[in-house]
Design an enzyme around this catalytic site. Structure first.
Site, short mmCIF file in Angstrom:
data_model
loop_
_atom_site.label_atom_id
_atom_site.label_comp_id
_atom_site.label_asym_id
_atom_site.label_seq_id
_atom_site.Cartn_x
_atom_site.Cartn_y
_atom_site.Cartn_z
CE LYS A 13 -4.77 -0.44 2.01
NZ LYS A 13 -4.89 -0.14 3.39
C1 E4P Z 1 -9.04 0.79 3.37
O1 E4P Z 1 -8.29 0.14 3.11
C2 E4P Z 1 -8.26 2.09 4.43
O2 E4P Z 1 -7.30 0.45 5.49
C3 E4P Z 1 -9.59 1.79 5.76
O3 E4P Z 1 -11.04 1.44 4.93
C4 E4P Z 1 -9.61 3.16 6.41
O4 E4P Z 1 -11.38 2.90 6.49
P1 E4P Z 1 -11.22 4.37 8.01
O5 E4P Z 1 -11.17 5.44 7.53
O6 E4P Z 1 -12.36 3.63 8.74
O7 E4P Z 1 -9.56 4.43 9.23
#
Ligand code: E4P
Length: 215
Positions: free
Chosen positions: A84
């Site tokens: 990522k």
């Molecule tokens: C996506 O891959 C992220 O890890 C995640 O969905 C972030 O979500 P949040 O806004 O609940 O932290």
């Protein structure tokens, strides 16, 4: 539509995997930190052995050189790993180089259609627009998913759209109707997807009727 679990918690991942419900896992630095001071690489490797699909693990470097170093290291952990990388200029530079090396990239923290388009052009395997965080500031997260779907279809980009920051079941339903490729969700949302009060009431009634006659 593929379902990923958005967590680094091994119990949640094991439980969801036992339902046959998940095709992959996404983690991020916040989710990793929630698990305490675990060995990062070991933890990601364990997740990869539970889930038979992509497992996203995020770099924490913010400069291209640092991202390249970390990404190459993370990619070695297990063949399921997807790295990522945040959607910044340094991130795009890293994505271009890493995708040419065959490393699968999930571009994270996407909040606009041009960001998604740039990530796709750089060679990302997946883009992660965060719908919940947009909804939180009175934008329409799902409108962004529609835009990206339309743009990727217009130009035949193979990059997959992963709905991130999912907060409730309707994000999953609306995303599926739009044609997003993947939704990643907290375990709580996955549990909510199963539940319906009429299922519980119906089951109770079936059992009562059965008992009246057969017990
Ligand atoms: C996506 O891959 C992220 O890890 C995640 O969905 C972030 O979500 P949040 O806004 O609940 O932290």
């Amino acid at each position: 539509m593929k379902f990923f679990l958005d967590t680094a918690n091994l119990n949640e991942i094991r439980e969801a995997a036992s339902w046959g419900a998940i095709d992959g896992v996404t983690t991020n630095p916040t989710l990793m930190a929630r698990e305490g001071r675990v060995d990062f690489k070991e933890h990601i490797r364990t997740i990869c052995t539970i889930v038979n699909g992509p497992v996203s693990a995020e770099v924490v470097a913010t400069d291209t050189e640092g991202m390249l170093r970390e990404a190459r290291d993370i990619a070695q952990i297990h063949p399921h790993v997807m790295v990522k990388i945040p959607c910044t200029v340094d991130g795009l530079k890293a994505i271009r180089i890493l995708s040419e090396e065959g490393i699968k990239i999930n571009t994270t923290l996407i909040f606009t259609a041009p960001q998604a388009l740039l990530a796709a052009k750089a060679g990302a395997t997946v883009v992660s627009p965060f719908v919940g965080r947009l909804d939180d500031i009175s934008h329409q997260g799902m409108a962004l998913i529609e835009q990206i779907r339309q743009i990727f279809d217009n130009y035949n980009f193979p990059t997959q759209i992963l709905i991130g920051s999912v907060r409730h079941p309707m994000h999953v339903v609306e995303g599926a109707l739009i044609g997003a490729d993947i939704a990643t969700m907290p375990f709580k949302v996955l549990q909510q997807l199963v539940k319906h009060p009429l299922t519980d009431i119906g089951l109770e009634r079936f059992l009562k009727d059965w008992e009246k006659v057969f017990k």
